[in-house]
Design an enzyme around this catalytic site. Structure first.
Site, PDB file in Angstrom:
ATOM      1  CG  ASP A   1      -0.445  -0.069   2.491  1.00 51.11           C
ATOM      2  OD1 ASP A   1       0.728   0.319   2.643  1.00 51.11           O
ATOM      3  OD2 ASP A   1      -1.153  -0.481   3.436  1.00 51.11           O
TER       4      ASP A   1
ATOM      5  CG  MET B   1      -5.191   7.585   9.856  1.00 49.92           C
ATOM      6  SD  MET B   1      -6.246   6.129   9.692  1.00 49.92           S
ATOM      7  CE  MET B   1      -6.225   5.468  11.350  1.00 49.92           C
TER       8      MET B   1
ATOM      9  CE  LYS C   1      -7.629   7.901  -0.073  1.00 55.03           C
ATOM     10  NZ  LYS C   1      -7.244   8.205   1.295  1.00 55.03           N
TER      11      LYS C   1
HETATM   12  N1  SAH Z   1      -0.044   0.646  10.306  1.00 53.01           N
HETATM   13  C1  SAH Z   1       0.492   1.999  10.358  1.00 53.01           C
HETATM   14  C2  SAH Z   1      -0.606   3.043  10.511  1.00 53.01           C
HETATM   15  C3  SAH Z   1      -1.543   3.118   9.321  1.00 53.01           C
HETATM   16  S1  SAH Z   1      -2.761   4.388   9.505  1.00 53.01           S
HETATM   17  C4  SAH Z   1       1.503   2.079  11.512  1.00 53.01           C
HETATM   18  O1  SAH Z   1       1.569   1.187  12.353  1.00 53.01           O
HETATM   19  O2  SAH Z   1       2.252   3.065  11.546  1.00 53.01           O
HETATM   20  C5  SAH Z   1      -2.006   5.699   8.631  1.00 53.01           C
HETATM   21  C6  SAH Z   1      -1.533   6.771   9.589  1.00 53.01           C
HETATM   22  O3  SAH Z   1      -0.289   6.394  10.156  1.00 53.01           O
HETATM   23  C7  SAH Z   1      -1.261   8.115   8.953  1.00 53.01           C
HETATM   24  O4  SAH Z   1      -2.454   8.867   8.781  1.00 53.01           O
HETATM   25  C8  SAH Z   1      -0.360   8.743   9.993  1.00 53.01           C
HETATM   26  O5  SAH Z   1      -1.099   9.204  11.092  1.00 53.01           O
HETATM   27  C9  SAH Z   1       0.464   7.548  10.439  1.00 53.01           C
HETATM   28  N2  SAH Z   1       1.761   7.457   9.732  1.00 53.01           N
HETATM   29  C10 SAH Z   1       2.167   6.466   8.936  1.00 53.01           C
HETATM   30  N3  SAH Z   1       3.426   6.694   8.486  1.00 53.01           N
HETATM   31  C11 SAH Z   1       3.820   7.870   9.043  1.00 53.01           C
HETATM   32  C12 SAH Z   1       5.015   8.629   8.995  1.00 53.01           C
HETATM   33  N4  SAH Z   1       6.078   8.244   8.280  1.00 53.01           N
HETATM   34  N5  SAH Z   1       5.067   9.778   9.711  1.00 53.01           N
HETATM   35  C13 SAH Z   1       4.020  10.187  10.441  1.00 53.01           C
HETATM   36  N6  SAH Z   1       2.857   9.499  10.525  1.00 53.01           N
HETATM   37  C14 SAH Z   1       2.756   8.351   9.852  1.00 53.01           C
END
Ligand code: SAH
Length: 262
Positions: free
Chosen positions: A37, A175, A59
């Site tokens: 993804d 998010m 997306k």
């Molecule tokens: N499974 C992922 C989360 C997926 S939901 C995890 O464990 O990190 C997607 C959200 O993750 C984004 O909207 C943001 O809030 C956060 N996110 C993912 N990658 C990020 C990054 N490099 N920096 C900051 N926030 C991040």
């Protein structure tokens, strides 16, 4: 293809490709199919065999995404053909990553699977922003919360806000950027000190990482002044944010080469 297939639900880590686990990398190296993804760093795809099938399910520019049912179906079908399938997800697959739903579907179809945990953004982006999510003096509890809040369940929401405002030292909202006005207002309304430090960390652990800090009272204005903050971003609330003034190590070292292949 003969033999039993298997699905690995693999955490790609938060961004910096080196933050994938050794086990996750080994899964990629033996994959016949990789279903990935938007938030899984595309550099990692180079570790799958050249002939492996690569299926993007994030997306697209027209905002179409592959439906969850179709993803579940692809994972099961490919494994039932005898293939090793890697479902590569940003961060940890079980933290807002739908690994639970995918595993449930696979279990229902009798498909073998494993979950390979990853480093989640709330912890990793914070660490790269110079903020430890717990600290003996500044935070002894930590919560991971979706900022994609459901206003259709108000009673539940009030209970949740009370807990987050009063009982938990450090809160990482995923998010949540679009809901920042609601989040900060609710936390203050339910008793959190308006001077509580807040950091918004965008593209954490990557060279384009941007961090904006402030307090619950002023973080919205601070963010409005900084146009470089885009999704994905974590909103981190709590006294631990103060540590950044002392141990902001990553931004000091930016410019290093992040390629795994170096
Ligand atoms: N499974 C992922 C989360 C997926 S939901 C995890 O464990 O990190 C997607 C959200 O993750 C984004 O909207 C943001 O809030 C956060 N996110 C993912 N990658 C990020 C990054 N490099 N920096 C900051 N926030 C991040």
């Amino acid at each position: 293809m003969s033999g039993a297939g298997k699905v690995y639900l693999v955490g790609a880590g938060p961004g910096d490709p080196k933050l994938i686990t050794v086990k996750g990398l080994e899964c990629l190296q033996k994959a016949h199919v990789v279903v990935y993804d938007r938030l899984a760093n595309p550099e990692l795809l180079a570790y799958a065999p050249e002939k492996a099938e690569r299926i993007y399910c994030g997306k697209l520019p027209d905002h179409h995404t592959m439906r969850q049912e179709s993803i579940n179906e692809v994972l099961a079908e490919k494994a039932l053909e005898g293939k090793i399938v890697v479902r590569l997800k940003g961060g940890d697959p079980c933290v807002f990553g739908r690994a639970g739903e995918e595993a449930e579907h696979l279990a229902g179809r009798g498909v073998a699977f494993e979950i390979v945990p990853g480093v989640t953004a709330g912890i990793a982006a914070s660490a790269y922003a110079g903020i430890p999510v717990t600290h003996r003096d500044h935070g002894s509890s930590f919560a991971v919360v979706t900022g994609h809040l459901r206003e259709d369940k108000p009673e539940l929401a009030v209970e949740k806000w009370r807990a987050l405002a009063g009982g938990i030292d450090t809160v990482a909202f995923y998010m949540g950027v679009a809901n920042l006005p609601l989040i900060r207002t609710q936390l203050i309304k339910h008793g959190r000190d308006a001077e509580t430090p807040v950091a918004v960390i965008s593209w954490g652990t990557l060279p384009q990482q941007v961090v904006v800090t402030g307090t619950l009272a002023n973080i919205e204005e601070r963010l409005a002044e900084n146009s470089h903050v885009t999704n994905p971003a974590i909103i981190l609330v709590g006294d631990v944010v103060k540590m950044r003034e002392k141990i902001n190590w990553f931004e000091a070292t930016l410019g290093v080469n992040y390629s795994l292949a170096e």
